[in-house]
Design an enzyme around this catalytic site. Structure first.
Site: not given
Ligand code: TRP
Length: 333
Positions: A115, A197, A200
């Site tokens: 992140k 993976k 969204k």
């Protein structure tokens, strides 16, 4: 008398519409635990704040996440459902735990590294201490099991280390939590790049299926799923990641095993197989979608459930937090 039920805690971030991956890997499994365990399911809005959010959107998505949990079959008569920020003890415990978590170990968290490279302009300290808040979520209710996807395993193990460390320093206080990772379908992959993976946040909308997608859209997305040129429906993650991913989805939707699926589509093209996968998803999601829309339209009901859930959670959380405050030496009178 029966032994008391073991406790399960899980959290879901209200960061947008859920994907089929969230459903298969997480939410779908949660209602199945309700009878065997004492379950707590939390919409973790404070975790969502580690990435910049539009306030009105975050608020709306918290309602949506709660509605999705209920629509998926979580029964508020059996399980606690609430929003994290409604129970201030989570962040209060997180402070104490942060004093028992090492800088070095937080820096080793894979999700933090991912992140912070993705959001290089906003590497806030919340992003860094994220796993400590997550440990507090779990430990505040002395949860034994934490159903999560494989990507959260490291965080649950850290919670376990912190719990053990605290117990060692201050005497037995916390249960040592364990991750509970679904065997099948733990990782639903992107329909466009099946070695990644399903997410969204993927720029290509065809790579993911949303829980709120219409039947037409679901059909189109599956029809354009990336496969291979081999033409045989066979499970082989290494060499046939696209087909294997579709088989994994179909297996979860229908309960059929891989061998049975291979036989079912023996000698048939990928077109037939993809249509069957899409139909199984559409049929499974339809009742969940209907229920989701009904609950979202009934705000007083939804708010009632969340208010009640938070009240019960605060009551339990308070008992544990007082114990921790006493053990660490905070003055109490
Ligand atoms: N970090 C989890 C995720 O992104 C969400 C989460 C927060 C969680 N607190 C939790 C999951 C506690 C399980 C238990 O998926």
């Amino acid at each position: 008398m029966d032994a008391p039920k073991k406790r399960v805690f899980s959290g879901i971030q209200p960061t947008g519409a859920f994907t089929l991956g969230n459903y298969i890997g997480a939410v779908r499994n949660w209602p199945l635990l309700q009878d065997e365990y004492d379950c707590i399911y939390c919409v973790v809005d404070q975790h969502a704040l580690t990435i910049r959010q539009v306030p009105a959107e975050l608020r709306k998505r918290s309602y949506e996440a709660a509605a999705m949990l209920l629509a998926s079959g979580i029964d508020p008569q059996k399980s606690l459902v609430f929003i994290q920020s409604h129970v201030p003890q989570h962040s209060q415990l997180a402070w104490v735990l942060s004093c028992n978590a090492q800088y070095g170990e937080l820096g080793r968290m894979t999700q933090f590294k991912d992140k912070s490279s993705k959001h290089a302009d906003n590497i806030n300290t919340g992003l860094f201490t994220y796993p400590v808040l997550m440990a507090a979520d779990i430990m505040l209710y002395n949860a034994h099991y934490v159903p999560v996807g494989g990507d959260q395993k490291q965080h649950v193990e850290l919670a376990r280390d912190i719990a053990q460390r605290f117990n060692g320093a201050y005497s037995e206080t916390f249960v040592l939590p364990q991750p509970m990772i679904p065997k099948v379908g733990a990782r639903v992959m992107s329909l466009q790049e099946p070695t990644k993976k399903m997410s969204k946040s993927d720029a290509n909308e065809k790579s993911f299926v949303l829980m709120t997608d219409s039947a037409d859209v679901i059909m189109k997305k599956f029809k354009s799923a990336v496969t291979d040129s081999d033409g045989v429906v066979r499970y082989d993650v290494e060499n046939k990641p696209g087909i294997s991913n579709l088989m994994g989805i179909y297996s979860v939707m229908t309960g059929k095993g891989f061998e049975e699926i291979e036989k079912e589509f023996d000698g048939q093209g990928y077109g037939t197989f993809k249509t069957a996968v899409a139909e199984s998803v559409i049929d499974t999601l339809r009742p969940v979608q209907d229920e989701y829309n009904r609950i979202l339209a009934d705000k007083p009901y939804l708010e009632g459930v969340l208010k009640d859930g938070a009240e019960k959670a605060r009551y339990q959380a308070n008992k544990l937090l007082s114990k921790v405050y006493r053990k660490v030496g905070f003055a109490q009178f």
